[in-house]
Design a protein around this motif. Structure first.
Motif, PDB file in Angstrom:
ATOM      1  N   GLY A  43     -23.731  64.159 -35.551  1.00  0.00           N
ATOM      2  CA  GLY A  43     -24.038  64.372 -34.145  1.00  0.00           C
ATOM      3  C   GLY A  43     -25.188  63.493 -33.695  1.00  0.00           C
ATOM      4  N   PRO A  44     -25.660  63.671 -32.454  1.00  0.00           N
ATOM      5  CA  PRO A  44     -26.738  62.839 -31.924  1.00  0.00           C
ATOM      6  C   PRO A  44     -28.031  62.913 -32.730  1.00  0.00           C
ATOM      7  CG  PRO A  44     -25.646  64.060 -30.167  1.00  0.00           C
ATOM      8  CD  PRO A  44     -25.107  64.595 -31.457  1.00  0.00           C
ATOM      9  N   ALA A  45     -28.247  64.030 -33.464  1.00  0.00           N
ATOM     10  CA  ALA A  45     -29.473  64.185 -34.251  1.00  0.00           C
ATOM     11  C   ALA A  45     -29.396  63.519 -35.620  1.00  0.00           C
ATOM     12  CB  ALA A  45     -29.802  65.666 -34.418  1.00  0.00           C
ATOM     13  N   SER A  46     -28.206  63.038 -35.999  1.00  0.00           N
ATOM     14  CA  SER A  46     -28.042  62.379 -37.293  1.00  0.00           C
ATOM     15  C   SER A  46     -28.769  61.035 -37.308  1.00  0.00           C
ATOM     16  CB  SER A  46     -26.553  62.168 -37.588  1.00  0.00           C
ATOM     17  OG  SER A  46     -25.854  63.392 -37.603  1.00  0.00           O
ATOM     18  N   PRO A  47     -29.133  60.526 -38.487  1.00  0.00           N
ATOM     19  CA  PRO A  47     -29.795  59.215 -38.567  1.00  0.00           C
ATOM     20  C   PRO A  47     -28.959  58.138 -37.890  1.00  0.00           C
ATOM     21  CG  PRO A  47     -29.864  60.345 -40.682  1.00  0.00           C
ATOM     22  CD  PRO A  47     -28.961  61.150 -39.811  1.00  0.00           C
ATOM     23  N   ILE A  62     -23.951  54.806 -36.739  1.00  0.00           N
ATOM     24  CA  ILE A  62     -23.311  53.493 -36.603  1.00  0.00           C
ATOM     25  C   ILE A  62     -22.190  53.337 -37.620  1.00  0.00           C
ATOM     26  CG2 ILE A  62     -23.661  51.011 -36.838  1.00  0.00           C
ATOM     27  CD1 ILE A  62     -26.468  51.424 -35.691  1.00  0.00           C
ATOM     28  N   VAL A  63     -22.441  53.768 -38.863  1.00  0.00           N
ATOM     29  CA  VAL A  63     -21.406  53.697 -39.900  1.00  0.00           C
ATOM     30  C   VAL A  63     -20.185  54.515 -39.487  1.00  0.00           C
ATOM     31  CG1 VAL A  63     -20.818  54.394 -42.259  1.00  0.00           C
ATOM     32  CG2 VAL A  63     -22.974  53.208 -41.814  1.00  0.00           C
ATOM     33  N   VAL A  64     -20.420  55.703 -38.944  1.00  0.00           N
ATOM     34  CA  VAL A  64     -19.312  56.567 -38.522  1.00  0.00           C
ATOM     35  C   VAL A  64     -18.503  55.904 -37.412  1.00  0.00           C
ATOM     36  CG1 VAL A  64     -18.762  58.749 -37.364  1.00  0.00           C
ATOM     37  CG2 VAL A  64     -20.383  58.720 -39.259  1.00  0.00           C
ATOM     38  N   GLY A 109     -14.686  54.823 -37.548  1.00  0.00           N
ATOM     39  CA  GLY A 109     -13.784  55.258 -36.489  1.00  0.00           C
ATOM     40  C   GLY A 109     -12.987  54.103 -35.908  1.00  0.00           C
ATOM     41  N   THR A 110     -13.639  52.937 -35.764  1.00  0.00           N
ATOM     42  CA  THR A 110     -12.949  51.742 -35.265  1.00  0.00           C
ATOM     43  C   THR A 110     -11.781  51.369 -36.166  1.00  0.00           C
ATOM     44  OG1 THR A 110     -14.976  50.870 -34.285  1.00  0.00           O
ATOM     45  CG2 THR A 110     -13.216  49.297 -34.710  1.00  0.00           C
TER      46      THR A 110
END
Length: 231
Positions: A122-126, A131-133, A137-138
């Motif tokens: 979520g937004p609180a993640s590093p 960015i990796v996620v 996803g791409t």
């Protein structure tokens, strides 16, 4: 051959395909489409959760979902059905059986994946993890799109829009696709959807990655048809 050329060829051959393909082969190809949707919509969910910007269509769906107080998956499914109904009246030749499958499965997949992964990222993640996620996803969106095309049984209603615009108004597909993506992203942002670096990544990387995966996905579909539909 580009994605638009491949779909145009599928449309031109749709009558012959219906006559030549067995019921069993249609079932196998449609199941492959469901698999493609599950992969692609997992990628879409990975775009949503890090809050770095969704792909343009999902950003638009987010905006609609916020205004109507419904889930993103429900908004996605509702928009897809509305587009499909419109296409049935104004561009029916583009609607193949897989278009209907996409309409019913795309939105629910997003809701299920969101429910499963909401506590993991979520937004609180590093920021590096987010960015990796988004990059993962791409790749998944591109893989799902490539498999969807190679199933040769139809595309989702939203995916058909740039193809129809390209055909009807003699625009190159890339310009029709980019123009539609910009419109969806801007409109979605005005409605409250999230756009950002993820949106830019989706616009510029999904197409090239999908193109690179076409040969692999073609082999996957052929193998599935040989294994399960032609005994």
């Amino acid at each position: 051959m580009s994605a638009v050329d491949q779909y145009d060829e599928a449309v031109k051959r749709s009558g012959r395909l219906k006559a030549r393909r067995t019921t069993r082969e249609w079932v196998v190809r449609l199941l492959v489409m469901v698999m493609a949707l599950s992969i692609g919509q997992f990628g879409v969910t990975l775009f949503i959760l890090p809050a770095l910007g969704a792909d343009p269509y999902t950003a638009f769906a987010q905006g609609v979902a916020g205004k109507l107080a419904i889930s993103v998956g429900s908004a996605h499914a509702s928009l897809t059905v509305l587009i499909m109904v419109a296409l049935w009246f104004i561009a029916r030749k583009y609607v193949l059986p897989g278009t209907v499958v996409c309409s019913f499965f795309a939105g629910p997949f997003i809701d299920v994946y969101h429910w499963l992964l909401a506590g993991c990222i979520g937004p609180a993640s590093p920021i590096w993890l987010r960015i990796v996620v988004v990059v993962v996803g791409t790749v998944l969106i591109a893989a799902g799109y490539a498999l969807l095309i190679k199933a040769k049984s139809g595309l989702g209603a939203a995916d058909l829009l740039p193809i129809i615009i390209s055909d009807r108004y003699c625009f190159q597909y890339r310009w029709a696709k980019m123009g539609l993506d910009v419109f969806l992203a801007v409109t979605g942002s005005l409605l409250g959807g999230v756009i950002g670096i993820g949106t830019v990544i989706a616009v510029f990387l999904v197409g090239p990655v999908a193109q690179a995966l076409f040969p692999l996905m073609d082999r996957v579909v052929r193998m599935a048809v040989r294994r399960f539909a032609r005994r």
